[in-house]
Design a protein around this motif. Structure first.
Motif, mmCIF file in Angstrom:
data_model
loop_
_atom_site.group_PDB
_atom_site.id
_atom_site.type_symbol
_atom_site.label_atom_id
_atom_site.label_comp_id
_atom_site.label_asym_id
_atom_site.label_seq_id
_atom_site.Cartn_x
_atom_site.Cartn_y
_atom_site.Cartn_z
ATOM 1 N N SER A 217 -19.209 -19.831 32.028
ATOM 2 C CA SER A 217 -19.228 -19.389 33.273
ATOM 3 C C SER A 217 -20.357 -19.651 34.167
ATOM 4 O O SER A 217 -20.223 -19.510 35.336
ATOM 5 C CB SER A 217 -19.182 -17.444 33.077
ATOM 6 O OG SER A 217 -20.484 -17.040 32.764
ATOM 7 N N ARG B 201 -18.677 -17.799 26.262
ATOM 8 C CA ARG B 201 -17.941 -17.312 27.641
ATOM 9 C C ARG B 201 -18.990 -17.329 28.503
ATOM 10 O O ARG B 201 -18.899 -17.901 29.858
ATOM 11 C CB ARG B 201 -17.342 -16.051 27.470
ATOM 12 C CG ARG B 201 -16.012 -15.867 26.746
ATOM 13 C CD ARG B 201 -15.306 -14.751 27.146
ATOM 14 N NE ARG B 201 -15.824 -13.659 26.319
ATOM 15 C CZ ARG B 201 -15.505 -13.221 25.112
ATOM 16 N NH1 ARG B 201 -14.751 -13.940 24.303
ATOM 17 N NH2 ARG B 201 -16.236 -12.310 24.649
ATOM 18 N N GLU C 23 -5.601 -19.996 29.376
ATOM 19 C CA GLU C 23 -4.953 -20.114 30.351
ATOM 20 C C GLU C 23 -5.352 -21.544 31.170
ATOM 21 O O GLU C 23 -4.412 -21.929 31.937
ATOM 22 C CB GLU C 23 -5.002 -18.924 31.345
ATOM 23 C CG GLU C 23 -4.357 -19.054 32.685
ATOM 24 C CD GLU C 23 -4.402 -17.586 33.331
ATOM 25 O OE1 GLU C 23 -3.920 -17.530 34.565
ATOM 26 O OE2 GLU C 23 -4.854 -16.906 32.719
ATOM 27 N N ARG C 24 -6.493 -21.823 31.225
ATOM 28 C CA ARG C 24 -7.026 -22.857 32.307
ATOM 29 C C ARG C 24 -7.090 -24.299 31.438
ATOM 30 O O ARG C 24 -7.600 -25.194 31.989
ATOM 31 C CB ARG C 24 -8.401 -22.505 32.984
ATOM 32 C CG ARG C 24 -8.256 -21.234 34.005
ATOM 33 C CD ARG C 24 -9.535 -21.209 34.650
ATOM 34 N NE ARG C 24 -10.756 -21.011 33.684
ATOM 35 C CZ ARG C 24 -12.062 -21.429 34.043
ATOM 36 N NH1 ARG C 24 -12.331 -21.968 34.973
ATOM 37 N NH2 ARG C 24 -12.945 -21.137 33.109
ATOM 38 N N ALA C 25 -6.695 -24.141 30.253
ATOM 39 C CA ALA C 25 -6.751 -25.412 29.386
ATOM 40 C C ALA C 25 -5.746 -26.464 29.738
ATOM 41 O O ALA C 25 -4.771 -26.166 30.190
ATOM 42 C CB ALA C 25 -6.770 -25.056 27.719
ATOM 43 N N ILE C 26 -6.436 -27.651 29.524
ATOM 44 C CA ILE C 26 -5.547 -28.876 30.058
ATOM 45 C C ILE C 26 -5.960 -29.647 28.587
ATOM 46 O O ILE C 26 -6.961 -29.899 27.985
ATOM 47 C CB ILE C 26 -6.207 -29.625 31.039
ATOM 48 C CG1 ILE C 26 -6.305 -28.953 32.299
ATOM 49 C CG2 ILE C 26 -5.778 -31.174 31.097
ATOM 50 C CD1 ILE C 26 -7.199 -29.649 33.596
ATOM 51 N N ARG D 143 -21.268 -22.748 33.858
ATOM 52 C CA ARG D 143 -20.879 -24.255 33.971
ATOM 53 C C ARG D 143 -22.097 -25.010 33.045
ATOM 54 O O ARG D 143 -22.283 -26.327 33.634
ATOM 55 C CB ARG D 143 -20.719 -24.712 35.239
ATOM 56 C CG ARG D 143 -19.704 -24.144 36.320
ATOM 57 C CD ARG D 143 -19.280 -24.769 37.494
ATOM 58 N NE ARG D 143 -18.746 -26.063 37.382
ATOM 59 C CZ ARG D 143 -19.379 -27.210 37.376
ATOM 60 N NH1 ARG D 143 -20.877 -27.390 37.393
ATOM 61 N NH2 ARG D 143 -18.868 -28.371 37.113
ATOM 62 N N MET E 228 -12.059 -18.068 25.058
ATOM 63 C CA MET E 228 -11.301 -18.115 26.276
ATOM 64 C C MET E 228 -9.872 -17.577 26.420
ATOM 65 O O MET E 228 -9.249 -17.886 27.217
ATOM 66 C CB MET E 228 -11.540 -19.532 26.819
ATOM 67 C CG MET E 228 -12.795 -20.154 26.982
ATOM 68 S SD MET E 228 -14.031 -19.086 27.885
ATOM 69 C CE MET E 228 -13.248 -19.355 29.407
ATOM 70 N N ARG F 248 -9.753 -29.633 27.543
ATOM 71 C CA ARG F 248 -10.721 -29.291 28.388
ATOM 72 C C ARG F 248 -10.401 -27.929 29.078
ATOM 73 O O ARG F 248 -9.296 -27.390 29.477
ATOM 74 C CB ARG F 248 -10.689 -30.061 29.759
ATOM 75 C CG ARG F 248 -12.174 -29.904 30.545
ATOM 76 C CD ARG F 248 -12.226 -30.970 31.717
ATOM 77 N NE ARG F 248 -11.249 -30.738 32.996
ATOM 78 C CZ ARG F 248 -10.499 -31.638 33.005
ATOM 79 N NH1 ARG F 248 -10.362 -33.042 32.158
ATOM 80 N NH2 ARG F 248 -9.575 -31.457 33.968
ATOM 81 N N VAL F 249 -11.638 -26.989 29.023
ATOM 82 C CA VAL F 249 -11.177 -25.423 29.599
ATOM 83 C C VAL F 249 -12.203 -25.609 30.961
ATOM 84 O O VAL F 249 -13.349 -25.684 30.936
ATOM 85 C CB VAL F 249 -11.687 -24.659 28.727
ATOM 86 C CG1 VAL F 249 -11.289 -23.226 29.301
ATOM 87 C CG2 VAL F 249 -10.816 -24.508 27.552
ATOM 88 N N GLY F 250 -11.704 -25.537 32.008
ATOM 89 C CA GLY F 250 -12.400 -25.621 33.223
ATOM 90 C C GLY F 250 -12.841 -26.757 33.571
ATOM 91 O O GLY F 250 -12.427 -27.673 33.191
ATOM 92 N N ASP F 251 -14.285 -26.991 34.214
ATOM 93 C CA ASP F 251 -14.679 -28.316 34.640
ATOM 94 C C ASP F 251 -15.503 -28.857 33.663
ATOM 95 O O ASP F 251 -15.625 -30.091 33.762
ATOM 96 C CB ASP F 251 -15.406 -27.995 35.750
ATOM 97 C CG ASP F 251 -14.775 -27.756 37.206
ATOM 98 O OD1 ASP F 251 -13.648 -27.994 37.145
ATOM 99 O OD2 ASP F 251 -15.330 -26.662 37.821
#
Length: 261
Positions: free
Chosen positions: A93, A89, A164-167, A95, A112, A181-184
């Protein structure tokens, strides 16, 4: 002193377990496969073991992180797994480019706020056909891959609920979250881009001897095995992304690489 063959910051391979001894004797261990998959000997790589929590570096000093697979299960809920989740984590955070493989994919998702459970249908083993989603088209790691490709898998647990932010970037017939992918800049892949066809043959041999795979299933899986060059490209793409990410943030270029062929 810079000798012309180092990085300003290393790539860390987080070693969360070991392969079977007989496979190690023939092919080396997880960290060797990952290092070989990075495609060059001219990259500064460190190996850290989260089971020795004192060995974990500050994520901020790293150019990138690759979390290996493991024979451990997240349901074991050990202290080192909980500590590793906190460390991941922190990396997300800040990046820091991060790639989790199999167990690494699962612990990233769980860290996450996703969830992981035993596979209802048992182990998935062998070569499977992975299909990209539309979200993968512009993804730094998946955008230059073919729409479908074979990949090696061996796992008893799966991500069942995404952060929550996963694609979702890829799926397969029995695995809806083969890649996320989680975040950028944090990715997880349930398949093994670092694993060769020969290594998978050996996994089937070992698991068949331990009665984890019956003879008929083992024979069927073995017949379907194939090489997985497109899946292996994930590691090269991750390396490229880590280099571009540091350059884009005004930091020294971390890699001095040999020319690829």
């Amino acid at each position: 002193m810079d000798n012309g063959h180092s990085m300003t910051c290393p790539i860390a391979i987080v070693k969360t377990g070991e392969t079977f001894p007989e496979i190690n004797r023939r092919f080396g261990d997880f960290e060797r496969w990952i290092r070989d998959g990075l495609g060059t000997k001219d990259v500064d790589v460190i190996v850290v073991d989260p089971r020795n929590e004192a060995a974990m570096p500050d994520p901020a000093v790293l150019a990138g992180i690759v979390v290996s697979g493991s024979h451990a299960m997240l349901s074991d809920d050990t202290g080192w797994m909980r500590s590793l989740a906190v460390w991941l984590r922190q990396a997300v955070s800040r990046r820091i480019p991060l790639l989790g493989i199999c167990f690494g994919h699962q612990i990233l998702a769980q860290a996450m706020a996703g969830s992981v459970e035993d596979r209802v249908c048992g182990a998935e083993l062998g070569t499977v056909e992975v299909s990209l989603t539309s979200a993968a088209i512009d993804d730094p790691l998946f955008g230059n891959l073919t729409p479908t490709f074979p990949a090696q898998v061996v796992h008893w647990q799966s991500v069942v609920e995404l952060p929550e932010r996963a694609i979702v970037l890829a799926h397969s017939p029995l695995e809806p979250y083969q890649a996320i992918r989680v975040g950028d800049c944090a990715w997880g892949v349930q398949f093994h881009p670092e694993m060769s066809e020969a290594v998978m043959h050996s996994y089937i041999d070992v698991l068949a001897e331990s009665v984890a795979v019956n003879e008929a299933v083992g024979r069927t899986v073995r017949q379907a095995l194939k090489d997985t060059p497109v899946a292996r490209r994930i590691l090269l793409n991750f390396l490229d992304y880590a280099e571009r990410d540091r350059a884009a943030n005004g930091q020294d270029r971390p890699f001095r690489r040999l020319r690829r062929t």
